[in-house]
Design an enzyme around this catalytic site. Structure first.
Site, PDB file in Angstrom:
ATOM      1  N   ASP A 188       0.869  -1.176   0.000  1.00  0.00           N
ATOM      2  CA  ASP A 188       0.000   0.000   0.000  1.00  0.00           C
ATOM      3  C   ASP A 188       0.903   1.222   0.000  1.00  0.00           C
ATOM      4  OD1 ASP A 188      -1.843   2.011   0.402  1.00  0.00           O
ATOM      5  OD2 ASP A 188      -2.973   0.922   1.936  1.00  0.00           O
TER       6      ASP A 188
ATOM      7  N   GLU B  35      -0.297   4.263  -0.948  1.00  0.00           N
ATOM      8  CA  GLU B  35      -1.311   5.316  -0.977  1.00  0.00           C
ATOM      9  C   GLU B  35      -1.786   5.563  -2.403  1.00  0.00           C
ATOM     10  OE1 GLU B  35      -4.024   6.375   0.024  1.00  0.00           O
ATOM     11  OE2 GLU B  35      -3.214   7.061   1.924  1.00  0.00           O
ATOM     12  N   ASN B  36      -3.112   5.599  -2.491  1.00  0.00           N
ATOM     13  CA  ASN B  36      -3.806   5.695  -3.772  1.00  0.00           C
ATOM     14  C   ASN B  36      -3.531   4.487  -4.669  1.00  0.00           C
ATOM     15  OD1 ASN B  36      -5.047   8.158  -3.136  1.00  0.00           O
ATOM     16  ND2 ASN B  36      -3.218   9.293  -3.752  1.00  0.00           N
TER      17      ASN B  36
ATOM     18  N   GLY C 240      -4.168   4.401   5.363  1.00  0.00           N
ATOM     19  CA  GLY C 240      -3.564   5.652   5.812  1.00  0.00           C
ATOM     20  C   GLY C 240      -4.542   6.727   6.212  1.00  0.00           C
ATOM     21  N   ASP C 241      -5.749   6.735   5.591  1.00  0.00           N
ATOM     22  CA  ASP C 241      -6.757   7.740   5.929  1.00  0.00           C
ATOM     23  C   ASP C 241      -7.800   7.168   6.884  1.00  0.00           C
ATOM     24  OD1 ASP C 241      -8.039   5.989   4.249  1.00  0.00           O
ATOM     25  OD2 ASP C 241      -8.685   7.483   2.779  1.00  0.00           O
TER      26      ASP C 241
END
Length: 472
Positions: free
Chosen positions: A223, A225-226, A297-298
């Site tokens: 991962d 991010e995005n 992460g979010d």
């Protein structure tokens, strides 16, 4: 990652053993240090990750009075003292409130706070939902159900920017889903999606929103991010399905180079599933240095999995170093059973409750149910060498029984005088199910209910979490 469920548990028989494996004198983090890539975070609820470590592994909080207790080791460099948890949590529910960092840097994992995707704090893991045996000793993993997560946004020594790092985790390869995201590793300190390359975390599951490996999964991916990545490009790559009951998963990254490695945490070596350049738009990386477990992460918290141990390093570990770590992991002796007769509570994984004789009844023909775990005699089962489940209440011993020798879905499961018949014989399977020897059907919580008093019956095996059980 932003969020876009087959949950498994293994059957555990925990019994006293003589000549149990002794604590290793060298831990994974000693091996990493010798390789020039020392651990900067080391988390485990099952064992010490340094040969000299003698501090707490994790903390539990019990629901009856909100009191906490640290769970430590049987000896320096050894295995978890799970008896401390068992005693402290008897008759009530305990949650894992802290997973301590063994590296000395204070990178402890606590309840994940609100984030950009889920604006409320995460749940804590049920402390008894992932029983295991390691080195011949009882221990517990961290059972991540959707909505559960841990984080540390103020860390020391964790890679930032494009600095190199390595990450490994030992996970349950049969407990996963396609939700976002069962991660362990480096994430944003803001709890928001801060853009491409602001994460570098190890992911395990079969999410297919961005990339996939071969087969149906689960896969080890990164991962960043995005995107969950199984290779240089978004989409399908050759990263293989890997679902060993105990799985070693590795991600590591440095300047425009990263790799995926994995293997069976019980035996054998590691394979390299991918090694190559960063995906387009991820060179250089912009890592922020927080640590998370079980979430994206979010704070996207739809993932599921079970975590036993893992570390993060400073520097990009060599394959040789990781191979030595794998040898240490396999020598630790993870297993779902220590053999012989096993006595304990039978946990319904999906409900977080225990197999229970209704009304503490000694009357043959009483249907069994699930109920909040209380440690009483009507929840204490023995799985015998003849594959019977027996329960003793007030001096009366009864067997778990499929009503009237029936073999159809929906058959009542009850207690009955022990006869030795095939309808009273049960197989504990490595995928977390209990099947009737006579019928081949699965022990099932009716309607996937999580309520106290929900009936237990036979049903066609379907892989859902209301057919997943653990014995500890």
């Amino acid at each position: 990652m932003a969020a876009a469920v087959l949950v498994g548990g293994a059957l555990i028989g925990t019994v006293a053993t003589s000549g149990a494996a002794q604590a290793a004198t060298t831990g994974p983090c000693d091996i990493y240090a010798s390789g020039g890539t020392p651990c900067v975070a080391a988390h485990s609820t099952t064992r010490a990750l340094y040969g000299s470590y003698n501090g707490p592994l994790y903390q539990v909080i019990r629901s009856s009075d909100n009191t906490t207790r640290d769970i430590g080791l049987l000896s320096a460099g050894g295995y978890a003292n799970a008896a401390t948890q068992d005693s402290f949590c008897a008759g009530t529910t305990c949650l894992i409130s802290v997973i301590y960092d063994q590296s000395g840097r204070g990178n402890n994992l606590t309840r994940g706070p609100a984030g950009g995707y889920v604006p409320t704090p995460d749940n804590l893991a049920n402390a008894t939902a992932a029983p295991t045996t390691v080195g011949g000793h009882e221990a517990y993993g961290v059972y991540i159900a959707p909505g559960t997560g841990y984080r540390d946004d103020s860390t020391s020594g964790i890679a930032t920017g494009d600095q190199p790092e390595g990450i490994y985790a030992v996970v349950d390869g049969t407990h996963y889903n396609n939700g976002c995201c069962f991660d362990y590793g480096n994430a944003e300190t803001t709890n928001n999606d801060d853009g491409n390359g602001t994460m570098e975390a190890l992911y395990f599951g079969n999410a297919s929103y961005w990339s996939t490996g071969s087969g149906t999964g689960p896969w080890i991916m990164a991962d960043m991010e995005n995107g969950l990545f199984s290779g240089t490009n978004v989409g399908s790559n050759s990263d293989p399905t890997i679902n060993n009951r105990y799985t070693t998963a590795i991600i590591k990254g440095t300047a425009n180079q990263w790799a995926i490695r994995g293997g069976n945490a019980q035996s054998g070596g590691l394979s390299t599933f991918f090694s190559g350049a960063r995906p387009t738009g991820y060179n250089p990386m912009h890592k922020e240095g927080a640590i998370l477990l079980g979430i994206g992460g979010d704070n996207s918290n739809g993932g599921a999995g079970t975590f036993y141990e893992g570390v993060m390093t400073s520097g990009y570990p060599s394959d040789a170093t990781e191979n030595a770590v794998q040898a240490n992991i396999t020598a630790a002796g993870y297993t779902t059973s220590s053999g012989g007769t096993a006595t304990g509570a039978v946990h319904a994984v999906g409900a977080g409750k225990c197999l229970d004789v209704t009304g503490v009844s000694t009357t043959p023909g009483t249907q069994v149910q699930i109920w909040g775990c209380n440690g009483q005699a009507n929840q204490t089962w023995t799985h015998t060498t003849s594959n019977q489940f027996t329960v003793t209440i007030g001096g009366t011993t009864l067997c778990l029984d499929a009503y009237n020798n029936q073999t159809t879905a929906g058959t009542k499961v009850e207690t009955w005088s022990c006869t030795g018949g095939a309808n009273q014989q049960w197989t504990l399977n490595s995928n977390g199910t209990i099947t009737g020897v006579q019928s081949g059907l699965c022990l099932d919580v009716s309607g996937a209910s999580t309520a106290d008093g929900a009936a237990v019956e036979l049903w066609t095996c379907n892989g859902q979490n209301n057919q997943q059980w653990t014995l500890s």
